[in-house]
Each structure stands twice: as C-alpha cells, then as structure tokens.
Write an enzyme that holds these catalytic residues in place. Structure first.
Site, PDB file in Angstrom:
ATOM      1  N   ASN A  77       0.829  -1.205   0.000  1.00 13.32           N
ATOM      2  CA  ASN A  77       0.000   0.000   0.000  1.00 13.32           C
ATOM      3  C   ASN A  77       0.873   1.268   0.000  1.00 13.32           C
ATOM      4  O   ASN A  77       2.035   1.216  -0.359  1.00 13.32           O
ATOM      5  CB  ASN A  77      -1.011  -0.015   1.155  1.00 13.32           C
ATOM      6  CG  ASN A  77      -2.331   0.627   0.749  1.00 13.32           C
ATOM      7  OD1 ASN A  77      -2.345   1.701   0.139  1.00 13.32           O
ATOM      8  ND2 ASN A  77      -3.430  -0.008   1.058  1.00 13.32           N
ATOM      9  N   ARG A  78       0.302   2.380   0.403  1.00 13.93           N
ATOM     10  CA  ARG A  78       0.959   3.669   0.147  1.00 13.93           C
ATOM     11  C   ARG A  78       1.635   4.279   1.369  1.00 13.93           C
ATOM     12  O   ARG A  78       1.153   4.120   2.492  1.00 13.93           O
ATOM     13  CB  ARG A  78      -0.070   4.658  -0.405  1.00 13.93           C
ATOM     14  CG  ARG A  78      -0.550   4.254  -1.786  1.00 13.93           C
ATOM     15  CD  ARG A  78      -1.675   5.130  -2.273  1.00 13.93           C
ATOM     16  NE  ARG A  78      -2.000   4.828  -3.667  1.00 13.93           N
ATOM     17  CZ  ARG A  78      -2.817   3.836  -4.054  1.00 13.93           C
ATOM     18  NH1 ARG A  78      -3.396   3.065  -3.170  1.00 13.93           N
ATOM     19  NH2 ARG A  78      -3.032   3.614  -5.332  1.00 13.93           N
ATOM     20  N   HIS A 103       3.420  -0.076  -2.797  1.00 12.96           N
ATOM     21  CA  HIS A 103       3.816  -1.487  -2.894  1.00 12.96           C
ATOM     22  C   HIS A 103       5.332  -1.714  -3.003  1.00 12.96           C
ATOM     23  O   HIS A 103       5.785  -2.594  -3.733  1.00 12.96           O
ATOM     24  CB  HIS A 103       3.114  -2.152  -4.081  1.00 12.96           C
ATOM     25  CG  HIS A 103       1.621  -2.222  -3.952  1.00 12.96           C
ATOM     26  ND1 HIS A 103       0.971  -2.288  -2.745  1.00 12.96           N
ATOM     27  CD2 HIS A 103       0.637  -2.233  -4.894  1.00 12.96           C
ATOM     28  CE1 HIS A 103      -0.333  -2.356  -2.941  1.00 12.96           C
ATOM     29  NE2 HIS A 103      -0.569  -2.310  -4.241  1.00 12.96           N
ATOM     30  N   HIS A 174      -1.381  -9.986  -3.102  1.00 12.57           N
ATOM     31  CA  HIS A 174      -2.223  -9.125  -3.932  1.00 12.57           C
ATOM     32  C   HIS A 174      -3.050  -9.926  -4.940  1.00 12.57           C
ATOM     33  O   HIS A 174      -3.333  -9.446  -6.042  1.00 12.57           O
ATOM     34  CB  HIS A 174      -1.331  -8.110  -4.655  1.00 12.57           C
ATOM     35  CG  HIS A 174      -2.002  -6.830  -5.007  1.00 12.57           C
ATOM     36  ND1 HIS A 174      -3.009  -6.761  -5.942  1.00 12.57           N
ATOM     37  CD2 HIS A 174      -1.836  -5.579  -4.549  1.00 12.57           C
ATOM     38  CE1 HIS A 174      -3.414  -5.506  -6.052  1.00 12.57           C
ATOM     39  NE2 HIS A 174      -2.715  -4.764  -5.210  1.00 12.57           N
ATOM     40  N   SER A 175      -3.458 -11.140  -4.565  1.00 11.84           N
ATOM     41  CA  SER A 175      -4.271 -11.935  -5.496  1.00 11.84           C
ATOM     42  C   SER A 175      -5.617 -11.275  -5.762  1.00 11.84           C
ATOM     43  O   SER A 175      -6.233 -10.707  -4.866  1.00 11.84           O
ATOM     44  CB  SER A 175      -4.508 -13.329  -4.919  1.00 11.84           C
ATOM     45  OG  SER A 175      -3.303 -14.052  -4.961  1.00 11.84           O
ATOM     46  N   TYR A 176      -6.034 -11.394  -7.030  1.00 17.88           N
ATOM     47  CA  TYR A 176      -7.363 -10.927  -7.430  1.00 17.88           C
ATOM     48  C   TYR A 176      -8.238 -12.172  -7.522  1.00 17.88           C
ATOM     49  O   TYR A 176      -7.968 -13.071  -8.327  1.00 17.88           O
ATOM     50  CB  TYR A 176      -7.316 -10.285  -8.821  1.00 17.88           C
ATOM     51  CG  TYR A 176      -6.608  -8.948  -8.907  1.00 17.88           C
ATOM     52  CD1 TYR A 176      -5.231  -8.844  -8.738  1.00 17.88           C
ATOM     53  CD2 TYR A 176      -7.324  -7.787  -9.210  1.00 17.88           C
ATOM     54  CE1 TYR A 176      -4.587  -7.623  -8.858  1.00 17.88           C
ATOM     55  CE2 TYR A 176      -6.679  -6.563  -9.334  1.00 17.88           C
ATOM     56  CZ  TYR A 176      -5.323  -6.491  -9.147  1.00 17.88           C
ATOM     57  OH  TYR A 176      -4.682  -5.291  -9.265  1.00 17.88           O
ATOM     58  N   ASP A 246     -11.547   0.807  -3.099  1.00 22.64           N
ATOM     59  CA  ASP A 246     -10.082   0.724  -3.063  1.00 22.64           C
ATOM     60  C   ASP A 246      -9.662   1.394  -1.761  1.00 22.64           C
ATOM     61  O   ASP A 246      -9.001   2.423  -1.757  1.00 22.64           O
ATOM     62  CB  ASP A 246      -9.479   1.448  -4.283  1.00 22.64           C
ATOM     63  CG  ASP A 246      -7.971   1.252  -4.385  1.00 22.64           C
ATOM     64  OD1 ASP A 246      -7.430   0.445  -3.605  1.00 22.64           O
ATOM     65  OD2 ASP A 246      -7.340   1.896  -5.245  1.00 22.64           O
ATOM     66  N   GLN A 281      -7.176  -3.971   2.680  1.00 20.98           N
ATOM     67  CA  GLN A 281      -7.511  -3.148   1.520  1.00 20.98           C
ATOM     68  C   GLN A 281      -8.412  -4.009   0.638  1.00 20.98           C
ATOM     69  O   GLN A 281      -8.001  -5.070   0.155  1.00 20.98           O
ATOM     70  CB  GLN A 281      -6.230  -2.753   0.749  1.00 20.98           C
ATOM     71  CG  GLN A 281      -6.470  -1.796  -0.410  1.00 20.98           C
ATOM     72  CD  GLN A 281      -6.451  -0.313   0.000  1.00 20.98           C
ATOM     73  OE1 GLN A 281      -6.201   0.006   1.158  1.00 20.98           O
ATOM     74  NE2 GLN A 281      -6.722   0.574  -0.937  1.00 20.98           N
ATOM     75  N   GLU A 308      -6.424  -7.476   0.616  1.00 20.31           N
ATOM     76  CA  GLU A 308      -5.017  -7.323   0.995  1.00 20.31           C
ATOM     77  C   GLU A 308      -4.938  -7.038   2.488  1.00 20.31           C
ATOM     78  O   GLU A 308      -5.165  -5.919   2.933  1.00 20.31           O
ATOM     79  CB  GLU A 308      -4.390  -6.174   0.214  1.00 20.31           C
ATOM     80  CG  GLU A 308      -4.494  -6.326  -1.288  1.00 20.31           C
ATOM     81  CD  GLU A 308      -4.368  -4.980  -2.001  1.00 20.31           C
ATOM     82  OE1 GLU A 308      -3.392  -4.263  -1.770  1.00 20.31           O
ATOM     83  OE2 GLU A 308      -5.270  -4.639  -2.776  1.00 20.31           O
TER      84      GLU A 308
HETATM   85  C1  BGC Z   1      -4.155  -0.319  -4.568  1.00 21.98           C
HETATM   86  C2  BGC Z   1      -4.741   0.250  -5.834  1.00 21.98           C
HETATM   87  C3  BGC Z   1      -3.813  -0.067  -6.966  1.00 21.98           C
HETATM   88  C4  BGC Z   1      -3.655  -1.568  -7.022  1.00 21.98           C
HETATM   89  C5  BGC Z   1      -2.750  -2.046  -8.127  1.00 21.98           C
HETATM   90  C6  BGC Z   1      -4.032  -1.795  -4.723  1.00 21.98           C
HETATM   91  O1  BGC Z   1      -3.474  -2.353  -3.584  1.00 21.98           O
HETATM   92  O2  BGC Z   1      -4.947   0.007  -3.452  1.00 21.98           O
HETATM   93  O3  BGC Z   1      -4.923   1.651  -5.731  1.00 21.98           O
HETATM   94  O4  BGC Z   1      -4.305   0.421  -8.176  1.00 21.98           O
HETATM   95  O5  BGC Z   1      -3.155  -2.039  -5.806  1.00 21.98           O
HETATM   96  O6  BGC Z   1      -1.645  -1.281  -8.218  1.00 21.98           O
END
Ligand code: BGC
Length: 344
Positions: A77-78, A103, A174-176, A246, A281, A308
């Site tokens: 994350n940020r 990330h 970060h699995s979708y 998000d 997240q 996440e």
């Molecule tokens: C973030 C998104 C981002 C994505 C892929 C997520 O964890 O919250 O804002 O676009 O990752 O980069």
C-alpha cells in the site's frame, strides 16, 4: 510437483511449484516474486475453477502492473510523499504513485527471484534476502513467505522476518479473486462481507487523512454480506475518488480471526479470509484495463477483487494507526488464510 514456467528477461529459470490437497484443490506458485499463479477450487458440481487472475508467462509478471498474485513488500500500500521518519532519520523512498510510494516502489519484491526451502506436496517456503537500504528501507532482513494448502481447504500464507535494524515491514498478497473463475467477467455480482465498523478516510491520492469513519449508513458497510456492485457506483465521495472500492477497512477485533468473506451463488464457492492484522484493503480491480491474462483471457475492470490484509496505509506517518515498525531482532510474524467452502 515442479515444472519449468519460463525464463526471465535476463535468462533465469522460473520454476512453478504445484501444491495439492486431498479434496482436489491445487495452487501453483512461482519462485519469481513468490507469486500465486493459479488456485483451482472445486465448485458445487465438483468441477475445478481457477479463482485467481494471473499470467501464463514470466514476461506477463515482469511487465504486468496489476500485481496479480504478487507478494508485495517491504511495505504494501501507500506511504505519503514516499517519506517517513524513523529514530530521527528521514528516509526517502521511490515515488511511483503520484509522488507517493506504492507497494515497495519500483524495485518490487514481486519481480525478483526468491529461493525455496522445505518444498513438499502441500507446502513451500520462499526466501528473499533484502539488504540494508533495499527500496530505501533500513536494516537487512531475510523475508520468508510460506504457502500451505491444507486438507481443510485453506490456502495459508505465513510471513516471517527478523530485521537487523529497526525498519518497516508490511507484506501482503495481492491476489485478485473471482469465484466464478478467472476468465468469467466482472466479479461485481459476487457477495462480499467485511467485518469492520469503520474505514480509513483517504484523499484523492488514496493517502489516509488519519480520520476513521464509521461504515454505518454508507456504501462502505459490508458488515452484512452484499453484492459488490450494489453501491459501487454510488454518488459517495470515497467511491468517486477510488473509482470503486479501493480502501482500507479497520477490522473488528484483534488476534487471528475471520475478517472477510466472498461468495458466488453461481459457482457455489465461498471464501473466508482470516488474519491477525488490523486492516484490509478491499480493492475491486477498478484499474484493470485490457490486461492479457491466462489462457488468452483479456481481463478488464473489476474482473477480480483483492483482500489485501495489512497494517493501515501510511501507518508510519499516522500516530493513531497501529505501528508497522519491527524493531531490530524482533520477529515479524503474520498469517493470512483464504479458506474455501462449498455451498449447496
Ligand atoms: C491499490 C490500488 C492499486 C492496485 C494495483 C491496490 O493495492 O490500493 O490503488 O491500483 O493495488 O496497483
């Protein structure tokens, strides 16, 4: 079981490891990035569906920008302005997202070769040595990520690290997920539940303001399971800013507990998420755009959703957020479990 998955641009061999359980579940993971490539889960008819988005080739993972199946670190994350202060020193990280760090910033851990340890049919450990100063963070650290596929239909991800100096650690996967299968279109018809009374308010760059906002009476309320798409496009500022969900939810309780759930009526697959971490997240894949994925599938917006588990974004710069600092010699040890249940 192992197979050659391909080669990196600089010629290194990437190996895929197949984990299997007694109920027909299968997980494929790579030593490139400690990545989860596929997760086969039997649906209510007993037919296996691959419930995570991914790529067929190493170059997909080298060039992809969506972090499919990725192990994200040192800090997921940020971090606002890509900067933080620790023990009186200011650390500057790479700015890779509107002047912020996202990330791990550019020199991503999901784009490196990890070593393997203790490989068996149901478990594998990936090991990455991260030197002092790596990605701008202090303190050398060996990071271990263990994937276990249990006979209880759980994919368990365990993170372990002991840094040599005080540092930040906040790893996640970060699995979708798409419980109808990775190529089945938008996941917005599936039902999500997040056991959280509140979320962290964020600005237009997704950096938390520090404010904790109750979900009650807002589209962020997932305390009772609801269809993801039900309110995703509501005229509600956090959703407009995030282009959908998000955001980081402030999870109820502490210790290892169930925190979220995703369920598909179509496939009859239900997934429970449990963790010992304070936040999650929930990202609904709002920024996926024509991504060339597995088996010739072109993934688009909202075709997979991420859970996440993590410390809150920008926690290091927010006094009221639980600290993501691990001190020298201290053990960073956290577990997240994705458990699959069949509904009739
Ligand atoms: C973030 C998104 C981002 C994505 C892929 C997520 O964890 O919250 O804002 O676009 O990752 O980069």
């Amino acid at each position: 079981m192992t197979e050659l998955f391909g080669k990196t641009k600089d010629g290194q061999e990437v190996t895929a490891y197949l984990l299997k359980n007694k109920n027909g579940m299968e997980a494929k993971v790579l030593d490139y990035g400690a990545t989860l490539v596929s997760l086969m889960v039997p649906d209510r008819e007993g037919i296996s569906r691959d419930v995570v988005l991914g790529y067929d080739t190493v170059s997909g993972y080298e060039e992809g920008t969506c972090y499919f199946g990725a192990t994200v670190g040192r800090v997921a994350n940020r971090i606002g302005k890509a900067q933080f202060q620790l023990n009186g020193t200011i650390y500057q990280l790479a700015k890779n997202d509107n002047g912020n760090s996202l990330h791990g910033g550019r020199d991503y851990m999901n784009q490196r070769m990890w070593r393997t340890e203790n490989v068996s049919d149901q478990e594998i450990t990936f090991l990455l040595h991260s030197p002092d100063g790596d990605q701008g963070y202090p303190g050398a650290v060996d990071i271990r990520v263990t994937y276990t596929l249990t006979d209880g239909d759980e994919l368990k991800i365990h993170y372990h690290a002991v840094p040599e100096a005080d540092t930040l650690l906040n790893l996640t996967n970060h699995s979708y997920f798409n419980l109808n299968g990775h190529g089945s279109g938008p996941a917005t018809g599936q039902k999500a539940m997040i056991l959280a009374q509140a979320f962290t308010q964020a600005d237009a760059e997704s950096i938390p303001t520090g404010e904790i906002v109750p979900v009650e009476g807002t589209p962020m309320d997932f305390r009772t399971a609801k269809t993801i798409g039900q309110e995703i496009d509501a005229d509600y500022e956090p959703l407009i800013l995030g282009k959908g969900y998000d955001h980081n939810w402030v999870l109820d309780g502490s210790g290892f507990r169930k925190v979220a759930q995703l369920a598909s009526e179509e496939s009859g697959i239900c997934m429970e998420v449990s963790t010992d971490l304070p936040g999650i997240q929930f990202y609904t894949g709002n920024f996926i755009e024509k991504e060339n994925g597995k088996s010739g599938t072109i993934y688009g917006k909202r075709q997979g959703v991420c859970f996440e588990t993590q410390y809150f974004p920008d926690a290091v710069n927010k006094e009221n957020f639980e600290s993501p600092i691990t001190k020298a010699g201290e053990v960073y040890d956290t577990t997240t479990v994705y458990r699959f249940i069949k509904s009739s």
